[in-house]
Design a protein around this motif. Structure first.
Motif, short mmCIF file in Angstrom:
data_model
loop_
_atom_site.label_atom_id
_atom_site.label_comp_id
_atom_site.label_asym_id
_atom_site.label_seq_id
_atom_site.Cartn_x
_atom_site.Cartn_y
_atom_site.Cartn_z
N LEU A 301 30.55 19.75 35.97
CA LEU A 301 31.22 18.91 36.96
C LEU A 301 30.42 17.62 37.22
O LEU A 301 31.00 16.54 37.37
N ASP A 302 29.09 17.75 37.27
CA ASP A 302 28.25 16.57 37.52
C ASP A 302 28.31 15.57 36.36
O ASP A 302 28.31 14.35 36.57
N ARG A 303 28.39 16.09 35.13
CA ARG A 303 28.34 15.22 33.95
C ARG A 303 29.73 14.82 33.45
O ARG A 303 29.85 14.07 32.49
N GLY A 304 30.75 15.34 34.10
CA GLY A 304 32.11 14.92 33.78
C GLY A 304 32.73 15.56 32.56
O GLY A 304 33.79 15.12 32.10
N GLY A 305 32.12 16.58 32.01
CA GLY A 305 32.70 17.24 30.85
C GLY A 305 31.77 18.30 30.30
O GLY A 305 30.56 18.29 30.56
N ALA A 351 36.88 23.27 39.48
CA ALA A 351 36.03 24.26 38.83
C ALA A 351 36.79 25.00 37.73
O ALA A 351 36.22 25.34 36.67
N MET A 352 38.07 25.26 37.95
CA MET A 352 38.87 25.92 36.91
C MET A 352 38.98 25.03 35.68
O MET A 352 38.88 25.51 34.54
N ALA A 353 39.19 23.72 35.90
CA ALA A 353 39.28 22.80 34.76
C ALA A 353 37.97 22.75 34.00
O ALA A 353 37.95 22.70 32.76
N ALA A 354 36.85 22.78 34.73
CA ALA A 354 35.55 22.77 34.07
C ALA A 354 35.34 24.03 33.25
O ALA A 354 34.80 23.98 32.14
N ALA A 355 35.77 25.17 33.78
CA ALA A 355 35.62 26.43 33.05
C ALA A 355 36.45 26.42 31.77
O ALA A 355 35.98 26.84 30.70
N ARG A 356 37.66 25.91 31.86
CA ARG A 356 38.51 25.84 30.67
C ARG A 356 37.92 24.88 29.64
O ARG A 356 38.02 25.10 28.43
N ASP A 357 37.29 23.82 30.12
CA ASP A 357 36.65 22.86 29.22
C ASP A 357 35.50 23.53 28.47
O ASP A 357 35.30 23.31 27.27
#
Length: 437
Positions: A301-305, A351-357
């Motif tokens: 999340l902090d690094r954007g990807g 957080a869900m989007a980050a997990a999927r990423d």
């Protein structure tokens, strides 16, 4: 009747059609967990009847009679799997390639429909008691709170839980009651004691936790929530926590559960059993794995990807946390269940989007599915909880499974888990070492 000294006064001749359905001496010995000579000792003492096989060579034994003797003497042994691994007979949790069951019932369905305490009762007793609430006993709770509050400020929640268990045990004079009802009474009090001993989020760590130990109207998840975050609770969020607790209550013979069964095999009391489980749980490859996933997700999340974060892990030879599970061929059903609940919460979307990423990025290197550690990380990151939250939830929840397995182990032959070491040191006799200069 034959009175052969090798077979004792209980020996009779068996007809051929009867012998075909009976146990040989070796098979009876295996069922009883004893040597063949001991089987004949049971016969000579009148505890077991044997029949001579046609031709007078060897004896046979009635299967039901041998099993009844095994139950009376506690001589049930762990069996060996086809691979040679140690296997324990258990009626608690069955794990299949894509799902798992508590006493034959789909665990994810049970967790969706029933609260943690109700699921605990099902695991322990095979009965559902709607509206069940666990209540801490006053003196053990007070002792646990004082002890946990005296820990150094930097102590982790698992540190405090271990100390709380020991303190609560010292305040419970009935802890040595290993009867099923005695064990369950201890367990129903210990679990809310663990929660009650944790400091409230945002409060100084050295201040004893407060609250009415007799207040049992709130579900355990609602009482645990303020220990994890200072953010106000809402029904949907607490429901996710409640479901997580139910999903994690047991998972067959995980490392911490095996430790709990070893303790129970020595007839350690329930508090000591839980202490053994907590000691193993703290390992980074077990309960603490969710903390690694939390830190990784926060960094994404902090690094954007996820790409730079996953690349760092691969570059340094570290495995990407929160992915894969050795017992499930595809998705971890616990993660699937929690993700479905988290998907319905708007605040969990980042957080869900980050997990999927993370999952998608890692799939370019190796296809691994998200496991429950990543789902717990999404939950803890969403609500600004500390990295150790998943471990805390794991510890409180898995206490149910440790107790359930202890109850099974108490019915087995004591101290049955005594492997022999394969000595690799210098062969004796060796000279006495010289006194240090």
């Amino acid at each position: 009747m034959t009175h052969d000294s090798a077979h004792g006064p209980g020996t009779q001749n068996a007809r051929p059609e009867e012998a075909a359905h009976r146990l040989t001496t070796r098979e009876a010995a295996e069922r009883l967990g004893v040597k063949p000579e001991t089987v004949y000792a049971y016969v000579s003492r009148g505890q077991l009847a044997s029949r001579r096989t046609p031709g007078g060579r060897g004896s046979t034994f009635d299967t039901a009679e041998v099993d009844a003797l095994a139950r009376r003497t506690g001589r049930r042994e762990p069996s060996q799997s086809v691979t040679g691994d140690l296997v324990f007979r258990t009626g608690i949790t069955l794990i299949e390639p894509d799902r798992y069951f508590y006493r034959g019932v789909d665990a994810t369905e049970l967790a969706r429909r029933h609260g943690y305490e109700e699921v605990a009762e099902w695991i322990w007793t095979g009965e559902l008691h709607p509206g069940t609430r666990f209540t801490a006993a006053r003196e053990p709770l007070a002792a646990a709170r004082r002890t946990a509050a005296a820990m150094p400020r930097h102590s982790s929640s698992t540190d405090r839980l271990r100390a709380a268990v020991a303190a609560a045990a010292s305040a419970d004079p009935l802890r040595f009651d290993l009867s099923p009802e005695g064990v369950l009474n201890s367990a129903r009090s210990l679990i809310p004691t663990l929660v009650g001993a944790l400091p409230t989020a945002g409060e100084p760590a050295g201040r004893p936790a407060v609250g009415d130990p007799e207040e049992g109207s709130d579900a355990l998840a609602a009482r645990l929530w303020p220990k994890l975050t200072a953010r106000a609770a809402d029904g949907a969020s607490v429901a996710v926590l409640d479901t997580a607790l139910a999903l994690l209550a047991d998972h067959d013979l995980a490392a911490s559960t095996l430790a709990a069964r070893v303790a129970a095999s020595a007839h350690a009391h329930p508090y000591a059993v839980v202490s053994a489980g907590l000691g193993v749980l703290e390992g980074p490859l077990h309960g603490a794995a969710s903390g690694l996933a939390h830190r990784m997700l926060s960094e994404v999340l902090d690094r954007g990807g996820a790409a730079p974060v996953v690349a760092d892990h691969l570059r340094t030879g570290r495995r990407v946390p929160g992915l894969g599970h050795r017992l499930y061929a595809d998705e971890d059903p616990r993660a699937v269940t929690l993700f479905a609940l988290l998907d319905a919460l708007p605040q969990a979307a980042p957080a869900m989007a980050a997990a999927r990423d993370v999952v998608a990025t890692t799939a370019r290197h190796t296809p691994l599915h998200a496991n429950v550690d990543l789902a717990l990380a999404v939950f803890s990151v969403t609500y600004g909880m500390p990295a150790e939250t998943g471990e805390t939830v794991f510890a409180v929840s898995r206490t149910v499974g440790w107790i359930a397995h202890a109850m099974e182990e108490y019915t087995e032959r004591p101290l049955r888990m005594r492997p022999s070491g394969q000595y690799t040191g210098p062969r004796p006799p060796q000279p006495l070492p010289d006194r240090a200069n």
